[in-house]
Every structure is written in C-alpha cells, then in structure tokens.
Design a protein around this motif. Sequence first.
Motif, mmCIF file in Angstrom:
data_model
loop_
_atom_site.group_PDB
_atom_site.id
_atom_site.type_symbol
_atom_site.label_atom_id
_atom_site.label_comp_id
_atom_site.label_asym_id
_atom_site.label_seq_id
_atom_site.Cartn_x
_atom_site.Cartn_y
_atom_site.Cartn_z
ATOM 1 N N PHE A 279 6.484 -16.215 14.369
ATOM 2 C CA PHE A 279 7.394 -17.305 13.979
ATOM 3 C C PHE A 279 8.833 -16.789 13.887
ATOM 4 C CE2 PHE A 279 3.458 -19.446 12.494
ATOM 5 C CZ PHE A 279 3.643 -20.653 13.152
ATOM 6 N N ARG A 280 8.985 -15.533 13.381
ATOM 7 C CA ARG A 280 10.341 -14.987 13.259
ATOM 8 C C ARG A 280 10.999 -14.886 14.635
ATOM 9 N NH1 ARG A 280 12.206 -10.268 9.251
ATOM 10 N NH2 ARG A 280 10.664 -8.973 10.285
ATOM 11 N N GLU A 281 10.203 -14.486 15.630
ATOM 12 C CA GLU A 281 10.744 -14.391 17.001
ATOM 13 C C GLU A 281 11.286 -15.735 17.489
ATOM 14 O OE1 GLU A 281 7.430 -13.047 19.313
ATOM 15 O OE2 GLU A 281 7.405 -11.075 18.319
ATOM 16 N N LYS A 282 10.690 -16.816 16.974
ATOM 17 C CA LYS A 282 11.134 -18.159 17.397
ATOM 18 C C LYS A 282 12.132 -18.763 16.409
ATOM 19 C CE LYS A 282 8.384 -18.607 21.026
ATOM 20 N NZ LYS A 282 8.906 -18.764 22.395
ATOM 21 N N ASN A 283 12.661 -17.924 15.517
ATOM 22 C CA ASN A 283 13.668 -18.384 14.549
ATOM 23 C C ASN A 283 13.173 -19.490 13.632
ATOM 24 O OD1 ASN A 283 15.751 -16.639 15.529
ATOM 25 N ND2 ASN A 283 15.866 -17.999 17.325
ATOM 26 N N VAL A 284 11.890 -19.410 13.259
ATOM 27 C CA VAL A 284 11.353 -20.388 12.306
ATOM 28 C C VAL A 284 11.523 -19.836 10.899
ATOM 29 C CG1 VAL A 284 9.292 -21.626 11.529
ATOM 30 C CG2 VAL A 284 9.674 -21.221 13.985
ATOM 31 N N ILE A 315 11.411 -25.058 10.491
ATOM 32 C CA ILE A 315 11.071 -24.642 9.128
ATOM 33 C C ILE A 315 9.575 -24.868 8.961
ATOM 34 C CG2 ILE A 315 11.549 -24.932 6.656
ATOM 35 C CD1 ILE A 315 14.115 -26.449 7.443
ATOM 36 N N LEU A 316 8.884 -23.962 8.303
ATOM 37 C CA LEU A 316 7.429 -24.076 8.138
ATOM 38 C C LEU A 316 7.034 -23.609 6.740
ATOM 39 C CD1 LEU A 316 4.565 -24.461 9.486
ATOM 40 C CD2 LEU A 316 4.637 -22.001 9.958
#
Lengths: 415, 415
Positions: A279-284, A315-316
């Motif tokens: 998720f961090r790689e996708k800027n979430v 955002i998740l």
Amino acid sequence: MSEVRTKAALAKEAAAVMNRMTTVQKNEALLKMADALIAEQAILLEANEKDIRNGEANGTSSSLLDRLKLNPSRIEAIAEGLRQVVELEDPIGTVLETFDRPNGLHIEKHRVPLGVIGMIYEARPNVTVDAAGLCLKTGNPVVLRGGSAALETNRAIVGVMRQALAETALPVEALQMIEDSNRSSVDEMLKLNGLIDVIIPRGGASLIQNVVQNATVPVIETGAGICHTYVDASALPKMAEEIALNAKVQRPSVCNSMETLIVHSGYAEKHLSSMAERFREKNVELRGCERAQKLVSWVRSASEQDYATEYNDYILNIKIVDDLDEALAHIRRFGTMHSECIVTESQENAARFLAEVDAATVYHNASTRFTDGFEFGFGAEIGISTQKLHARGPMGLPALTSTKYVVKGSGQVRG
Amino acid sequence: MSEVRTKAALAKEAAAVMNRMTTVQKNEALLKMADALIAEQAILLEANEKDIRNGEANGTSSSLLDRLKLNPSRIEAIAEGLRQVVELEDPIGTVLETFDRPNGLHIEKHRVPLGVIGMIYEARPNVTVDAAGLCLKTGNPVVLRGGSAALETNRAIVGVMRQALAETALPVEALQMIEDSNRSSVDEMLKLNGLIDVIIPRGGASLIQNVVQNATVPVIETGAGICHTYVDASALPKMAEEIALNAKVQRPSVCNSMETLIVHSGYAEKHLSSMAERFREKNVELRGCERAQKLVSWVRSASEQDYATEYNDYILNIKIVDDLDEALAHIRRFGTMHSECIVTESQENAARFLAEVDAATVYHNASTRFTDGFEFGFGAEIGISTQKLHARGPMGLPALTSTKYVVKGSGQVRG
C-alpha cells in the motif's frame, strides 16, 4: 405551471405511447440518437466549451472539469454505449409466470415499463445519454435533472437526441430535461407522486441523502459504499495482497472500492507488514486500530468516524480481529450493504461469511471492484442499488421494469 | 431511547439470527404460535373485551366493533391462517440465477429476507397474526404498530406469540409491537432508516397517504382502489350484469370493488336500464354523467369529485362513452392503478385494454374482486401493492424477500 410539473406531465402522457412501442421501434430510435450525437458533435463540443469556461471561471476542480470535458473520442464512446444498449435483450413483454385457477381464470404476469423515471445526477454528461438509452429501451419516459455544471452540455445533448426521436415512432416527449438549475427543481421532482413513478439518484452521498430524506415518490437508492475486505487466518498471502490492493487502488473514487481492510490477527502477525508495504508503494495512507499500529509503525490511529467514512481516496483503515465473528460484527456496524469480501482458504468460514453478511454483493476470494453491471455481464447499468426493495446490486434493464397481472376469464364472479 | 427505536433496534439485531433459520425451524415456530393462540384464548378474549368496552364508551361504530371483536371461532380461524402459512413454500435460500463470467467468477443470485419490516395498520387483530406469520416465515423480523382501538387485544396476541417463540429456535425479539398509541410513534417509525428496512401500511387512504408522504424508509404502498369496469359494445348482457354487480356489491368495502361503471353508448342504449334495475335491487345509489341520467331517470348527477372517490360503499358512478379510447382516457385520469376490467366479446378491444391500461391487475370478462392473494392461489397475502416498485398487485411471500449476489472467485482482480 412550473417547468418541472409541465415536463413531467408531458412525460407521463408519453408513457401510454411508450408502452406500445416494439423492440424494433425502440432500437431504431436509440440508433438514430447515437448517429445524431456523432453527426451533431460540433454543437455538443461548443456547448461543452461553455460549461468548461464557466467551470474554470468558478474555480471548479480539475478532476471535475475532466469528467465534464467532451471531445470527439468521448462522444464516440458515448454513442457506442447507446449502440450497445440496442444489442441488449428487451425485457418488456416477457411473460414471467402463467397459472390457471380452479375457477377457470387464466392469469399471466407480464413485464411492463416502470413508468416515468426521474434521474437526478451530477456533472457527467455520459449519464445523460446512458440514462436516456436505458430508460427508453425499457419503454420508460425519463425526466433528467443533471448538475448545473453540465447544463449547457446536457441541453445540447438532449436537444440533439430529441431531434433524432422526432424522426422515429417514439414520442419526443418521452425524453425530458429540467433546465432549472435551482435546488428547488430537485425538491419539486421528489414530491411529484402521480407524475413521476420512480426517482433514481446518482452521485455523491449528499445528493443521495437529500433524495432519500425528502422524496415522497418511490426511490431506488444507489451508490454509497463503505466496503470491507476480510483477510482470514488461512488466506493465501499473495492472493490476499492482490485482492486488497485491487479493491483499494484500482479506482479509489468509486463506490465498490475498499475503505477498511479487516485482518485476522494470526495472518496480520505474519503478513501485515508486507501488505502494508504494498500500500505504501501506491501512496495509500493507512489508519488503523492499536494492534495494527503495533505491527506497522507508520500506521496512524483510526477513529470510529474513520471506520464510518467512505473516503473514495488513497486512504485505508486497518482493523485487526481475532476471529470471523469479530469481523462480521465490524461489517454489521459500519458496512453500507454494498460489497463485502472474505479472502480465505476455509470453505466453512467462506460459507458463513457469504450467508451471514447482509450486502448487495458478497465475495469469496475476489475483489469488490467487480460489483458493476458490465463486469456482471448485464451490458449496461443504471446504477448500483444499495436498498433491499425492488433491486439490489448492479441494476441492468430488468431493474427498470415492473409487472402487471393479466387475467382472462369467461364471466367469473367471486362467490 | 424511545420505545420505537429500542424495539426496532432489537428487531434489527434479531435479523442476523433470522437469516440463519431453516424452513423447519420457522415452521415449528409458526405452529407453536398457532397452538398458543388457541391454548391461551381466555387471555385474548379478556383483553379483547376491554377494547370492545373502550370502543363502546368512545362511540365506535358497530361495523368497526365487529371487525375488532374476537370469539373462539375467530381465534380458531386466525390460528388456522398461521397453519396455512406453514404449508406455503419458503422462498428464502432459493438460487434465482447463476452465471459464470469469462474471468472465472461464479455469480449466484440468492433470495434473502428483506430485513426488518414495519407494519402500520388499523384495528383488525387478525392482521397482527397474519403479518407476524408471513414476516417470520420469510425470515424477517417485524415491528407491528396497530390501531389504538385494538391495543389491548394486540398486546395480548403478541404476548402469547412471543411466549411461544421463546420455546423455539427463533429469536423472541424478531416479533415486536409498538404500544405507544400516539401518532408520534408512527412518525418515528417512518424515519428509522437503518433500523427498519421497509414499511408496509395497511388501512384507509389517510393512513396510507400519511405513510407515503412522510416516510424516509422505503415503503410498499398498498390499498387505494378506484376500480373501473368497462362494458364494451359487444359485451354479452348477462355476463356484463353479473360481473358489474359482483364487482360492486359482493363486498363494497374493499379496495378491489368497483367504483365506476363505464358503458359503451351502444350497449347502454339497449341494456343500461336493465343493469340499473339490478343495482337498484341491491340498494346501490347510482350517480352518472348526463347521458346516463337520460337513459335512467333516477340516476343522480356525478361530479368530477365523485369519479375521483373511493366510496367503499353502495354507491356507483356510471359514465357513458362512445369508444374504447374514451374509456381508456377516463381510467387513465381517475384510476389508481389497482384493478380494471373490460367486458367484451371483441378480442381486439380486449387485447388493447389489457395492454394499454396501466394497473396492477387487468381483467377481461371477470370481476375485479379476484385481485387477492388467496384468489390468485398465493395462499396468503400481506397486502395489495399499488406501486410499481418491487411488487405490484397481491403480494405473497416472495414480495417479502430481497436478493443478494454471491460471487465466488479464485483470486480475481479487476484490470
């Protein structure tokens, strides 16, 4: 008489004629409309240019302007959408059931049009054409009330389509557009019992809530989606990551994307950090419960309000649970009965999840992003119903129909 | 928390358990309820006696008191109604459609309960039992709000049925009754989105209009019926008379009885006086258009308001027309889309009438009085829907269900 009442009354009058139209006649009209949109695209582009300039002057966001923007290839795609509706099976006239009673009465249940449909939506011009095509194909007059940001574009589109209808068997008045962009025109539509048979709202949560709270005309509620993915203890890590990632980032702005990832503690201890990395790689941005924060240091704290929010954004929320029951309870509390998924290798847990979660669509080992009329193979959709009455989930053509009992006798009276 | 909110929340919580109940468990519960109503009839009769005494003291009409009155044979009939619901097929769990997508997704459409049903009705105690039986059989918790005139009776009935439920697998809280007889308790139910899934009103026009005008919860509108019988030029006189007479006088107080008789001028000139005589024998007051008054001297003048009135009484309007189109126009203008009939020997006119009249039930050569769940063979009915959304006409058990898409995958994500 107001614009709304006048146009709804014209639509209502057209309903009786629409009832009689054959599939061939309706399809011819849709094809004429599609051809006209292409042939008259200069008119559409000019009108659209005005909306865009107005939008820029009013400081409209670039993403909204992008959704509003027409160009030749978008017009081609919109016209192609109409042609696809032509290919769909016409549900009208189908006899759904027949039965004979001991007294000799012969009873048939026929599919018939719903009647006048009021569409209330925001600024996407393609909805104007989609809704017109789907409603007319099912024999329903339609009263369109789009957002004011697209007023010029919608007026041009509806003008071109009405001109096309004038050369067909279909009544021109079956296609109406409300040009009054004051909120009061929406309020008036919502109370037009007797002239409008059904209201279908499409748009953001506030538009839909306004309709649900104020309509006296029957409504098909669509859209709001706080969707969850529950990753169970036995989930395969690669599958779980792909499904969760797809549900969140493939298109975060839509109703069937995921807002909260629920993770079994056994799975989380081993695999949450690797999932978080994806998720961090996708800027979430991740927000989570205390246990999630302990496992992944950069997860922020999620509030109750966060769990109740449809972000439609990168955002998740992450919630760690100890068993299926805790996951089910979280979904019961925060879900909007749209789309819910379990990723698990346990057939028993999958079966319980699919049976007990009360939502329009429940998934085992697949992304919630599939809740969509095209993905379901309906060929088109007028929206995704989140209510339980009439239609639930992606709504294809049959959702735009009602039924009628036709009873044939030979003088029977009731004793 | 108010009584309404508290009880609706308890019902909502019971919904998840109700979802899991098997047909056998639900049928056992209904049979226990039926037995308990018989076994505890002394309690019911005593409570009913209080309502009757209150009603007499308040000057309640004798016809209303009669509908309110219980006696052992009526209790037996009510309990028998529950046993009949046991015999009906349980629609819950049926798989309505299955389809496989090219990406390997397997999609099933399942029938599921609607959720918490709010019933708002008047003073007939049998509705309390009928509604409880039909809702529980379909896995739906129910919140009952009957008329204040039957408060003591309903409290006793619900008390006995809840006691019976306590000895079954079904959750007692799935059966709730609102005891607050203030109008405000109805108003509160109408706005309980999230706790009540559907409101079904049953009763007179003002009760139903209050619900339709004020509910934010989805509603299934029932009941109002301004029904017409059109006697065409080629109608057989004996058949036309029997059908018209039956539609008016067999039970004038109900929604599927006739309010206006439309007669083709050719038929009227020859046969209206004999038909009018039949109505006079039954003490039916006739009101009519000028042409009807010319043909039958004792017909009074009918106003526009008369054509728009559901008399539910021994009063009938007569309207003479020159052709089918004029009849269709009258029905379009004054009909409530409930039940409409044509008596004719012309197959062409019959076909046009059946196709073009927009009503829940349309008849050729049979009395409108057949619009009824029992007469249609549904075995029971929760009401007759006069809206086009969700259910139309007599509503059997399937009308108390919704659907859910169950999607089974193997890791599919959307591209």
